[in-house]
Design an enzyme around this catalytic site. Structure first.
Site, PDB file in Angstrom:
ATOM      1  N   ARG A   1      -2.523  -2.023  -3.556  1.00 13.15           N
ATOM      2  CA  ARG A   1      -3.730  -1.232  -3.368  1.00 13.15           C
ATOM      3  C   ARG A   1      -3.651  -0.038  -4.316  1.00 13.15           C
ATOM      4  NH1 ARG A   1      -5.045   3.325   0.962  1.00 13.15           N
ATOM      5  NH2 ARG A   1      -7.238   3.566   0.462  1.00 13.15           N
TER       6      ARG A   1
ATOM      7  N   ARG B   1     -12.176  15.759   7.225  1.00  9.58           N
ATOM      8  CA  ARG B   1     -12.957  16.073   6.014  1.00  9.58           C
ATOM      9  C   ARG B   1     -14.391  16.398   6.382  1.00  9.58           C
ATOM     10  NH1 ARG B   1     -11.440  10.683   2.922  1.00  9.58           N
ATOM     11  NH2 ARG B   1      -9.394  10.614   3.881  1.00  9.58           N
TER      12      ARG B   1
ATOM     13  N   ASN C   1       0.876  -1.170   0.000  1.00 10.38           N
ATOM     14  CA  ASN C   1       0.000   0.000   0.000  1.00 10.38           C
ATOM     15  C   ASN C   1       0.915   1.222   0.000  1.00 10.38           C
ATOM     16  OD1 ASN C   1      -1.803   2.051   0.478  1.00 10.38           O
ATOM     17  ND2 ASN C   1      -2.769   1.091   2.250  1.00 10.38           N
TER      18      ASN C   1
ATOM     19  N   HIS D   1     -12.848   2.866  -0.200  1.00  7.89           N
ATOM     20  CA  HIS D   1     -12.824   1.822   0.840  1.00  7.89           C
ATOM     21  C   HIS D   1     -13.492   0.535   0.349  1.00  7.89           C
ATOM     22  CE1 HIS D   1     -12.985   5.295   3.994  1.00  7.89           C
ATOM     23  NE2 HIS D   1     -11.719   4.913   3.859  1.00  7.89           N
TER      24      HIS D   1
ATOM     25  N   GLU E   1      -8.069  -5.132   5.110  1.00 10.57           N
ATOM     26  CA  GLU E   1      -7.925  -4.807   3.690  1.00 10.57           C
ATOM     27  C   GLU E   1      -6.748  -5.551   3.066  1.00 10.57           C
ATOM     28  OE1 GLU E   1      -8.620  -0.700   5.108  1.00 10.57           O
ATOM     29  OE2 GLU E   1      -9.276  -0.324   3.066  1.00 10.57           O
TER      30      GLU E   1
END
Ligand code: AMP
Length: 398
Positions: free
Chosen positions: A91, A241, A7, A180, A385
Protein backbone atom coordinates in the site's frame (compact mmCIF):
# COMPACT_ATOMS: atom_id res chain seq x y z
CA UNK A 1 0.39 -18.35 -5.84
CA UNK A 2 0.32 -16.51 -2.51
CA UNK A 3 0.48 -12.72 -2.22
CA UNK A 4 2.05 -10.98 0.75
CA UNK A 5 0.28 -7.67 1.35
CA UNK A 6 2.22 -5.05 3.28
CA UNK A 7 0.90 -1.81 4.76
CA UNK A 8 3.91 -0.13 6.26
CA UNK A 9 3.78 2.87 8.61
CA UNK A 10 6.65 4.68 10.27
CA UNK A 11 6.61 2.46 13.37
CA UNK A 12 4.18 -0.28 12.41
CA UNK A 13 3.73 -2.82 9.66
CA UNK A 14 0.51 -4.70 8.94
CA UNK A 15 0.60 -7.78 6.74
CA UNK A 16 -1.61 -10.45 5.25
CA UNK A 17 -0.99 -13.54 3.17
CA UNK A 18 -3.74 -14.15 0.64
CA UNK A 19 -4.16 -17.00 -1.83
CA UNK A 20 -4.26 -15.22 -5.17
CA UNK A 21 -6.56 -17.75 -6.83
CA UNK A 22 -9.07 -18.65 -4.11
CA UNK A 23 -8.73 -15.21 -2.43
CA UNK A 24 -8.62 -17.00 0.91
CA UNK A 25 -7.00 -15.07 3.77
CA UNK A 26 -4.31 -17.42 5.07
CA UNK A 27 -2.50 -15.38 7.71
CA UNK A 28 -2.34 -11.87 9.06
CA UNK A 29 -0.59 -9.86 11.71
CA UNK A 30 1.18 -6.77 12.78
CA UNK A 31 4.61 -5.48 13.84
CA UNK A 32 4.27 -2.59 16.24
CA UNK A 33 6.62 -0.15 17.97
CA UNK A 34 9.32 -0.67 15.34
CA UNK A 35 12.45 1.24 16.35
CA UNK A 36 11.11 1.72 19.90
CA UNK A 37 11.02 -1.76 21.41
CA UNK A 38 8.74 -4.01 19.39
CA UNK A 39 5.84 -6.40 19.46
CA UNK A 40 4.86 -8.97 16.87
CA UNK A 41 1.41 -10.44 16.27
CA UNK A 42 0.75 -13.42 14.03
CA UNK A 43 -2.41 -15.32 13.25
CA UNK A 44 -2.64 -18.43 11.12
CA UNK A 45 -6.19 -17.79 9.90
CA UNK A 46 -6.24 -20.82 7.61
CA UNK A 47 -5.76 -23.30 10.46
CA UNK A 48 -7.78 -21.16 12.89
CA UNK A 49 -4.91 -21.10 15.35
CA UNK A 50 -5.80 -17.77 16.92
CA UNK A 51 -3.64 -14.73 17.55
CA UNK A 52 -0.17 -14.99 19.03
CA UNK A 53 1.50 -11.87 20.30
CA UNK A 54 5.07 -11.63 21.53
CA UNK A 55 7.35 -8.82 22.61
CA UNK A 56 10.46 -8.97 20.51
CA UNK A 57 13.06 -6.37 19.71
CA UNK A 58 12.27 -4.84 16.28
CA UNK A 59 14.95 -2.20 15.75
CA UNK A 60 14.04 -1.59 12.09
CA UNK A 61 11.65 -2.60 9.31
CA UNK A 62 14.07 -5.23 7.92
CA UNK A 63 13.78 -7.06 11.20
CA UNK A 64 9.98 -6.67 11.04
CA UNK A 65 9.79 -8.13 7.52
CA UNK A 66 12.12 -11.02 8.47
CA UNK A 67 9.82 -11.84 11.42
CA UNK A 68 6.87 -11.84 9.03
CA UNK A 69 8.63 -14.14 6.57
CA UNK A 70 9.76 -16.49 9.35
CA UNK A 71 6.24 -16.71 10.77
CA UNK A 72 4.37 -17.24 7.51
CA UNK A 73 6.87 -19.84 6.21
CA UNK A 74 7.27 -21.70 9.51
CA UNK A 75 6.97 -25.45 8.79
CA UNK A 76 4.51 -25.96 11.66
CA UNK A 77 2.60 -22.73 12.14
CA UNK A 78 3.17 -21.15 8.73
CA UNK A 79 0.87 -21.04 5.71
CA UNK A 80 3.25 -21.00 2.75
CA UNK A 81 6.80 -21.54 1.54
CA UNK A 82 8.95 -18.60 0.52
CA UNK A 83 8.92 -19.85 -3.10
CA UNK A 84 5.11 -19.85 -3.16
CA UNK A 85 4.96 -16.13 -2.37
CA UNK A 86 4.67 -14.93 -5.95
CA UNK A 87 4.62 -11.22 -5.22
CA UNK A 88 4.40 -8.56 -2.54
CA UNK A 89 1.70 -5.89 -2.79
CA UNK A 90 2.49 -2.64 -1.00
CA UNK A 91 0.00 0.00 0.00
CA UNK A 92 1.48 3.34 -1.06
CA UNK A 93 -0.46 6.36 0.14
CA UNK A 94 0.41 9.04 -2.42
CA UNK A 95 1.07 8.47 -6.09
CA UNK A 96 0.64 12.10 -7.11
CA UNK A 97 -0.35 12.51 -10.75
CA UNK A 98 2.25 10.01 -11.90
CA UNK A 99 0.28 6.90 -11.05
CA UNK A 100 -3.22 6.22 -12.30
CA UNK A 101 -3.06 2.52 -11.51
CA UNK A 102 -0.96 -0.05 -9.68
CA UNK A 103 2.56 -0.71 -11.00
CA UNK A 104 5.41 -3.18 -10.71
CA UNK A 105 8.07 -1.54 -8.59
CA UNK A 106 11.45 -0.72 -10.12
CA UNK A 107 14.03 2.02 -9.46
CA UNK A 108 12.10 4.55 -11.56
CA UNK A 109 8.89 3.88 -9.65
CA UNK A 110 10.69 4.29 -6.34
CA UNK A 111 12.14 7.61 -7.53
CA UNK A 112 8.67 8.77 -8.63
CA UNK A 113 7.17 7.83 -5.24
CA UNK A 114 10.00 9.69 -3.52
CA UNK A 115 9.40 12.74 -5.70
CA UNK A 116 5.84 13.13 -4.35
CA UNK A 117 6.78 12.38 -0.76
CA UNK A 118 6.37 16.01 0.29
CA UNK A 119 2.64 15.56 -0.45
CA UNK A 120 2.48 12.73 2.15
CA UNK A 121 5.53 13.20 4.36
CA UNK A 122 4.31 10.87 7.11
CA UNK A 123 3.27 8.05 4.82
CA UNK A 124 5.27 7.72 1.59
CA UNK A 125 8.75 7.47 3.18
CA UNK A 126 7.42 4.83 5.60
CA UNK A 127 5.77 2.93 2.72
CA UNK A 128 9.10 2.93 0.86
CA UNK A 129 10.96 1.58 3.87
CA UNK A 130 8.69 -1.47 3.61
CA UNK A 131 9.40 -1.79 -0.11
CA UNK A 132 13.17 -1.65 0.44
CA UNK A 133 13.06 -4.15 3.30
CA UNK A 134 11.19 -6.62 1.07
CA UNK A 135 13.61 -6.02 -1.81
CA UNK A 136 16.50 -6.83 0.56
CA UNK A 137 14.97 -9.95 2.01
CA UNK A 138 13.09 -11.32 -1.04
CA UNK A 139 15.27 -10.10 -3.91
CA UNK A 140 13.73 -12.27 -6.63
CA UNK A 141 10.10 -11.57 -5.74
CA UNK A 142 8.18 -8.94 -7.73
CA UNK A 143 6.94 -5.98 -5.69
CA UNK A 144 3.83 -4.04 -6.65
CA UNK A 145 2.77 -0.55 -5.56
CA UNK A 146 -0.96 -0.01 -5.03
CA UNK A 147 -1.77 3.66 -4.50
CA UNK A 148 -4.49 5.22 -2.32
CA UNK A 149 -4.73 8.07 -4.81
CA UNK A 150 -4.81 6.15 -8.11
CA UNK A 151 -8.55 5.41 -8.25
CA UNK A 152 -9.33 9.12 -8.02
CA UNK A 153 -7.11 10.11 -10.96
CA UNK A 154 -10.15 9.88 -13.25
CA UNK A 155 -11.61 13.02 -11.64
CA UNK A 156 -12.10 15.82 -14.17
CA UNK A 157 -10.11 19.03 -13.70
CA UNK A 158 -13.24 20.92 -12.58
CA UNK A 159 -13.34 18.56 -9.58
CA UNK A 160 -9.64 18.40 -8.76
CA UNK A 161 -8.47 21.99 -9.31
CA UNK A 162 -8.44 24.45 -6.42
CA UNK A 163 -9.37 28.00 -7.39
CA UNK A 164 -5.84 29.22 -6.67
CA UNK A 165 -3.20 30.90 -8.83
CA UNK A 166 -2.42 28.34 -11.51
CA UNK A 167 1.29 28.57 -10.81
CA UNK A 168 0.80 26.57 -7.59
CA UNK A 169 -0.57 23.72 -9.63
CA UNK A 170 2.04 24.12 -12.35
CA UNK A 171 4.98 24.39 -9.97
CA UNK A 172 3.93 22.20 -7.03
CA UNK A 173 1.00 20.11 -8.28
CA UNK A 174 -1.29 21.61 -5.67
CA UNK A 175 -4.62 19.98 -6.52
CA UNK A 176 -7.11 17.56 -5.04
CA UNK A 177 -5.97 13.92 -5.11
CA UNK A 178 -8.28 11.98 -2.79
CA UNK A 179 -7.38 8.97 -0.64
CA UNK A 180 -8.84 5.61 0.44
CA UNK A 181 -8.95 4.89 -3.31
CA UNK A 182 -8.44 1.15 -2.85
CA UNK A 183 -11.50 1.02 -0.62
CA UNK A 184 -13.66 3.25 -2.86
CA UNK A 185 -12.70 1.11 -5.85
CA UNK A 186 -13.34 -2.19 -4.05
CA UNK A 187 -16.72 -1.12 -2.64
CA UNK A 188 -18.01 0.52 -5.81
CA UNK A 189 -17.17 -2.64 -7.80
CA UNK A 190 -18.83 -4.78 -5.15
CA UNK A 191 -21.96 -2.62 -5.42
CA UNK A 192 -22.22 -3.28 -9.15
CA UNK A 193 -21.80 -7.01 -8.52
CA UNK A 194 -24.41 -7.04 -5.74
CA UNK A 195 -27.07 -5.12 -7.66
CA UNK A 196 -26.27 -7.05 -10.86
CA UNK A 197 -25.57 -4.04 -13.07
CA UNK A 198 -22.50 -3.40 -15.24
CA UNK A 199 -19.93 -1.28 -13.36
CA UNK A 200 -19.89 1.09 -16.34
CA UNK A 201 -23.62 1.81 -16.04
CA UNK A 202 -24.17 2.67 -12.41
CA UNK A 203 -23.90 5.79 -10.24
CA UNK A 204 -22.67 5.04 -6.74
CA UNK A 205 -21.80 7.19 -3.74
CA UNK A 206 -19.35 5.40 -1.43
CA UNK A 207 -19.19 6.66 2.16
CA UNK A 208 -15.94 5.34 3.68
CA UNK A 209 -16.56 6.27 7.32
CA UNK A 210 -13.73 5.20 9.61
CA UNK A 211 -11.33 7.05 11.82
CA UNK A 212 -10.31 8.71 8.57
CA UNK A 213 -13.41 9.35 6.46
CA UNK A 214 -13.99 10.18 2.83
CA UNK A 215 -16.77 9.97 0.30
CA UNK A 216 -16.64 9.49 -3.43
CA UNK A 217 -18.90 9.77 -6.45
CA UNK A 218 -18.34 6.90 -8.89
CA UNK A 219 -20.15 7.32 -12.19
CA UNK A 220 -20.07 4.65 -14.88
CA UNK A 221 -16.97 2.99 -13.45
CA UNK A 222 -14.99 6.17 -12.86
CA UNK A 223 -14.44 8.29 -9.80
CA UNK A 224 -15.72 11.78 -10.67
CA UNK A 225 -15.27 13.43 -7.27
CA UNK A 226 -14.05 12.68 -3.78
CA UNK A 227 -13.95 14.61 -0.52
CA UNK A 228 -10.27 14.42 0.45
CA UNK A 229 -7.92 16.83 -1.24
CA UNK A 230 -4.20 17.56 -1.51
CA UNK A 231 -3.96 15.77 1.83
CA UNK A 232 -6.42 13.62 3.80
CA UNK A 233 -7.45 16.66 5.87
CA UNK A 234 -10.16 17.97 3.53
CA UNK A 235 -13.78 16.91 3.43
CA UNK A 236 -15.73 15.07 6.10
CA UNK A 237 -15.35 15.57 9.83
CA UNK A 238 -13.15 12.71 11.04
CA UNK A 239 -11.94 11.16 14.30
CA UNK A 240 -9.38 13.88 14.97
CA UNK A 241 -9.34 15.80 11.65
CA UNK A 242 -11.44 18.88 11.05
CA UNK A 243 -12.33 18.27 7.41
CA UNK A 244 -13.50 21.34 5.44
CA UNK A 245 -13.08 24.76 6.99
CA UNK A 246 -12.44 28.36 6.07
CA UNK A 247 -8.69 28.49 5.29
CA UNK A 248 -8.50 31.92 6.95
CA UNK A 249 -8.95 30.13 10.28
CA UNK A 250 -5.32 28.98 10.10
CA UNK A 251 -3.91 32.52 10.21
CA UNK A 252 -6.55 33.69 12.68
CA UNK A 253 -5.80 30.96 15.25
CA UNK A 254 -2.04 31.25 14.64
CA UNK A 255 -2.23 34.96 15.49
CA UNK A 256 -4.43 34.52 18.55
CA UNK A 257 -2.54 31.56 20.00
CA UNK A 258 0.96 32.59 18.94
CA UNK A 259 1.38 29.46 16.87
CA UNK A 260 2.95 28.75 13.49
CA UNK A 261 0.82 27.66 10.54
CA UNK A 262 2.34 24.19 10.87
CA UNK A 263 1.27 24.02 14.51
CA UNK A 264 -2.29 25.02 13.63
CA UNK A 265 -2.42 22.43 10.84
CA UNK A 266 -1.22 19.85 13.32
CA UNK A 267 -4.19 20.78 15.54
CA UNK A 268 -6.48 20.41 12.52
CA UNK A 269 -5.09 16.93 11.93
CA UNK A 270 -4.69 15.59 15.43
CA UNK A 271 -6.86 17.53 17.87
CA UNK A 272 -9.98 18.38 15.92
CA UNK A 273 -12.84 16.37 14.43
CA UNK A 274 -15.37 14.57 16.60
CA UNK A 275 -12.71 14.30 19.30
CA UNK A 276 -12.76 18.10 19.65
CA UNK A 277 -16.49 18.60 19.10
CA UNK A 278 -17.25 16.03 21.79
CA UNK A 279 -15.23 18.14 24.24
CA UNK A 280 -12.53 15.46 24.10
CA UNK A 281 -14.86 12.68 25.14
CA UNK A 282 -13.52 10.43 22.37
CA UNK A 283 -12.71 10.06 18.68
CA UNK A 284 -14.33 6.62 18.72
CA UNK A 285 -17.95 6.39 17.62
CA UNK A 286 -18.72 3.62 20.10
CA UNK A 287 -18.00 6.08 22.93
CA UNK A 288 -19.79 8.91 21.15
CA UNK A 289 -22.90 6.81 20.59
CA UNK A 290 -22.92 5.83 24.26
CA UNK A 291 -22.41 9.47 25.27
CA UNK A 292 -25.16 10.62 22.91
CA UNK A 293 -27.61 8.11 24.38
CA UNK A 294 -26.61 9.11 27.92
CA UNK A 295 -27.50 12.72 27.11
CA UNK A 296 -23.99 14.17 26.73
CA UNK A 297 -24.59 17.36 24.73
CA UNK A 298 -21.08 17.40 23.21
CA UNK A 299 -21.32 13.79 22.07
CA UNK A 300 -24.61 14.77 20.41
CA UNK A 301 -22.98 17.78 18.75
CA UNK A 302 -20.11 15.64 17.43
CA UNK A 303 -22.36 12.93 16.01
CA UNK A 304 -24.88 15.39 14.59
CA UNK A 305 -22.18 17.50 12.91
CA UNK A 306 -20.51 14.38 11.48
CA UNK A 307 -23.76 13.03 10.02
CA UNK A 308 -24.83 16.43 8.70
CA UNK A 309 -21.52 16.82 6.83
CA UNK A 310 -21.85 13.36 5.27
CA UNK A 311 -25.43 14.12 4.20
CA UNK A 312 -24.32 17.40 2.59
CA UNK A 313 -21.67 15.59 0.57
CA UNK A 314 -24.14 12.93 -0.54
CA UNK A 315 -26.40 15.72 -1.81
CA UNK A 316 -23.49 17.37 -3.61
CA UNK A 317 -22.41 14.13 -5.26
CA UNK A 318 -25.95 13.26 -6.34
CA UNK A 319 -25.93 16.66 -8.06
CA UNK A 320 -22.46 16.04 -9.54
CA UNK A 321 -23.65 12.78 -11.12
CA UNK A 322 -27.17 13.99 -11.98
CA UNK A 323 -28.59 11.30 -9.74
CA UNK A 324 -27.48 8.30 -7.74
CA UNK A 325 -28.45 4.63 -7.95
CA UNK A 326 -26.72 3.28 -4.85
CA UNK A 327 -25.32 4.69 -1.62
CA UNK A 328 -22.83 2.37 0.10
CA UNK A 329 -21.53 2.68 3.65
CA UNK A 330 -18.20 1.12 4.53
CA UNK A 331 -15.23 1.13 7.01
CA UNK A 332 -15.39 1.01 10.82
CA UNK A 333 -18.34 3.34 11.34
CA UNK A 334 -20.07 2.76 8.00
CA UNK A 335 -20.08 -1.01 8.47
CA UNK A 336 -20.80 -1.15 12.19
CA UNK A 337 -22.97 1.77 13.25
CA UNK A 338 -26.69 1.53 12.41
CA UNK A 339 -27.06 4.58 14.67
CA UNK A 340 -24.88 6.80 12.46
CA UNK A 341 -26.24 5.35 9.21
CA UNK A 342 -29.79 6.09 10.26
CA UNK A 343 -28.97 9.67 11.18
CA UNK A 344 -27.40 10.23 7.75
CA UNK A 345 -30.19 8.48 5.85
CA UNK A 346 -32.80 10.57 7.65
CA UNK A 347 -31.60 13.56 5.57
CA UNK A 348 -31.92 11.77 2.25
CA UNK A 349 -35.63 11.17 1.78
CA UNK A 350 -35.75 13.90 -0.89
CA UNK A 351 -33.41 11.80 -3.07
CA UNK A 352 -35.79 8.88 -2.93
CA UNK A 353 -34.00 7.00 -0.15
CA UNK A 354 -36.41 4.81 1.78
CA UNK A 355 -34.56 2.75 4.37
CA UNK A 356 -35.73 -0.09 6.56
CA UNK A 357 -34.98 0.21 10.29
CA UNK A 358 -34.83 -3.55 10.76
CA UNK A 359 -32.48 -4.15 7.83
CA UNK A 360 -30.26 -1.33 9.07
CA UNK A 361 -29.64 -3.23 12.30
CA UNK A 362 -28.37 -6.35 10.55
CA UNK A 363 -24.68 -7.21 10.25
CA UNK A 364 -22.77 -8.87 7.47
CA UNK A 365 -20.34 -8.31 4.63
CA UNK A 366 -23.16 -7.07 2.41
CA UNK A 367 -26.34 -5.76 4.05
CA UNK A 368 -29.15 -4.15 2.10
CA UNK A 369 -30.54 -1.31 4.18
CA UNK A 370 -33.07 0.22 1.81
CA UNK A 371 -36.55 -1.11 1.19
CA UNK A 372 -36.92 -3.06 -2.03
CA UNK A 373 -38.91 -0.27 -3.68
CA UNK A 374 -36.56 2.54 -2.59
CA UNK A 375 -35.58 4.69 -5.59
CA UNK A 376 -31.98 4.71 -4.34
CA UNK A 377 -30.62 1.43 -2.99
CA UNK A 378 -28.55 1.63 0.22
CA UNK A 379 -26.04 -0.97 1.36
CA UNK A 380 -23.49 -1.50 4.12
CA UNK A 381 -20.56 -3.27 2.50
CA UNK A 382 -17.43 -4.47 4.27
CA UNK A 383 -14.37 -3.01 2.66
CA UNK A 384 -11.30 -5.16 2.21
CA UNK A 385 -8.33 -3.07 1.18
CA UNK A 386 -5.87 -5.94 1.59
CA UNK A 387 -7.83 -8.20 -0.75
CA UNK A 388 -8.06 -5.34 -3.24
CA UNK A 389 -4.26 -4.90 -3.03
CA UNK A 390 -3.76 -8.65 -3.49
CA UNK A 391 -6.02 -8.64 -6.56
CA UNK A 392 -4.18 -5.70 -8.12
CA UNK A 393 -0.84 -7.34 -7.37
CA UNK A 394 -1.86 -10.69 -8.82
CA UNK A 395 -3.24 -9.03 -11.96
CA UNK A 396 0.20 -7.51 -12.62
CA UNK A 397 2.31 -10.59 -11.98
CA UNK A 398 0.30 -13.60 -13.10
P1 AMP B 1 -11.47 2.28 10.65
O1 AMP B 1 -10.62 3.51 10.58
O2 AMP B 1 -12.18 1.96 9.37
O3 AMP B 1 -10.74 1.10 11.23
O4 AMP B 1 -12.64 2.62 11.69
C1 AMP B 1 -12.35 2.78 13.05
C2 AMP B 1 -13.51 3.47 13.72
O5 AMP B 1 -14.73 2.76 13.49
C3 AMP B 1 -13.39 3.53 15.23
O6 AMP B 1 -12.63 4.62 15.64
C4 AMP B 1 -14.84 3.70 15.63
O7 AMP B 1 -15.14 5.09 15.62
C5 AMP B 1 -15.63 3.04 14.54
N1 AMP B 1 -16.28 1.80 14.98
C6 AMP B 1 -15.77 0.55 15.01
N2 AMP B 1 -16.68 -0.32 15.47
C7 AMP B 1 -17.81 0.37 15.75
C8 AMP B 1 -19.12 0.05 16.24
N3 AMP B 1 -19.47 -1.19 16.56
N4 AMP B 1 -20.01 1.06 16.39
C9 AMP B 1 -19.67 2.33 16.07
N5 AMP B 1 -18.47 2.69 15.58
C10 AMP B 1 -17.55 1.74 15.42
Amino acid sequence: MKILVINCGSSSLKYQVIDAVTEELLAKGLCERIGIDGSFTYENVKAGLGKEKCDVDIPDHNKGISLVIEAVTDPVKGVTTLEEIGAVGHRIVHGGEAFTSSVLINDEVIAAIESVSDLAPLHNPANLIGVRACQDLMPGTPQVAVFDTAFHQTMPSKAYMYALPLEYYNKYKVRRYGFHGTSHSFVSKKVAEVVGKPYEEIKTIVCHLGNGASISAVKNGKCVDTSMGLTPLEGLIMGTRSGDLDPAIVEFIAGKENMTAAQVVSVLNKKSGVQALSNNLSSDFRDLEAGYKAGNEYAKLAVDAFCYRVAKYVGAYAAAMNGVDVIAFTAGIGENSPFVREKILAYLGYLGVDYCEERNKQRGDVVKISKDDSKVAVYAIATNEELAIARETYALVK
